[in-house]
Design a protein around this motif. Structure first.
Motif, short mmCIF file in Angstrom:
data_model
loop_
_atom_site.label_atom_id
_atom_site.label_comp_id
_atom_site.label_asym_id
_atom_site.label_seq_id
_atom_site.Cartn_x
_atom_site.Cartn_y
_atom_site.Cartn_z
N LEU A 9 0.82 -1.21 0.00
CA LEU A 9 0.00 0.00 0.00
C LEU A 9 0.86 1.26 0.00
CD1 LEU A 9 -2.72 1.37 0.10
CD2 LEU A 9 -2.78 1.00 2.59
N ALA A 65 2.15 1.79 -3.45
CA ALA A 65 1.09 2.26 -4.34
C ALA A 65 0.82 3.75 -4.13
CB ALA A 65 -0.19 1.45 -4.09
N VAL A 72 1.30 6.80 -6.95
CA VAL A 72 0.14 7.53 -7.46
C VAL A 72 0.03 8.94 -6.90
CG1 VAL A 72 -2.38 7.54 -7.63
CG2 VAL A 72 -1.13 5.39 -7.83
N GLY A 93 2.72 -3.72 -5.47
CA GLY A 93 1.81 -2.62 -5.19
C GLY A 93 2.02 -1.43 -6.12
N ALA A 94 3.28 -1.08 -6.35
CA ALA A 94 3.60 0.04 -7.23
C ALA A 94 3.19 -0.24 -8.67
CB ALA A 94 5.08 0.38 -7.14
N ALA A 133 -0.56 -0.08 -9.15
CA ALA A 133 -1.01 1.31 -9.09
C ALA A 133 -0.69 2.06 -10.39
CB ALA A 133 -0.36 2.02 -7.90
#
Length: 228
Positions: A27, A30, A34, A69-70, A73
């Motif tokens: 998370l 992400a 973003v 996660g990245a 995203a």
């Protein structure tokens, strides 16, 4: 974006305290991809502590979670940003290149290296600024003495490292370190409770008196810095 990032980071820090480190790092990555690329500066000390100090996640496991996660995203947001701007675009990558790699953030104004600690945090926390700055250090010290992991204090210490590292950039704004404020407030609240619940009568009087003095000194410093 700072507010959206703050929501995601609060959830991620709660996951860290709930022993869900892999989900938390996914998370955090992400959010960095973003909303605020500078979250990477916060991820760095958190990863060091959770991997090498607490051992709650492996280096490979934490890195893999962050990469996944990245990537997810970026895959979800870059196409939309590219359509809206009319060209291939990853906004946070451009921000990272401009501010950090090219070191051009100073074009928006320059503040002293100590500004976050001597102006931004005191004015944001007012009478509780000293308590917020001291609490993570006290919490880590108590944790080492008792040989138990005080997770909120460790997170607060990581936030202080984050602010210190971020102070290297010449351009400074309160919103850049906003993501760390809830963790510092939590540490301050913990220390306040510890002072108020000191078991011995003499210690209680000294603890409560010390806490009040910290608040009073913080308030005076805030007023003086506001005048200056």
């Amino acid at each position: 974006p700072n507010t959206f990032a703050l929501v995601g980071i609060n959830i991620a820090l709660a996951l860290l305290m709930d022993y869900k480190a892999k989900t938390a790092f996914a998370l955090l990555a992400a959010v960095a991809a973003v909303f605020r690329s500078d979250v990477l500066v916060l991820i760095f000390p958190l990863a060091l502590v959770w991997v090498f100090v607490l051992g709650r996640v492996s280096l490979l496991g934490g890195a893999a979670s962050g990469v996944v996660g990245a990537l997810l995203a970026v895959m979800l947001t870059v196409p939309l940003d590219s359509i809206l701007w009319g060209r291939p675009l990853w906004p946070e990558a451009e921000v990272l290149l401009f501010n950090t790699v090219d070191n051009r953030s100073g074009e928006w104004g320059v503040s002293p290296a100590h500004w976050y600690f001597t102006s931004a945090i005191p004015k944001a926390f007012l009478g509780y600024s000293l308590l917020a700055l001291i609490a993570p250090i006290v919490g880590c010290w108590r944790s080492m003495r008792s040989k138990t992991a005080d997770t909120p204090a460790l997170i607060g210490a990581c936030v202080l490292v984050f602010v210190g590292l971020y102070s290297v950039l010449p351009h400074k704004e309160v919103r850049f370190i906003l993501i760390g404020f809830p963790a510092l407030l939590l540490c301050a609240a913990q220390l306040g409770v510890a002072l108020a619940e000191a078991p011995r009568a003499l210690l209680y009087r000294k603890a409560v008196g010390g806490g009040r003095w910290l608040v009073c000194i913080s308030a005076v410093l805030v007023v003086l810095m506001g005048v200056v």
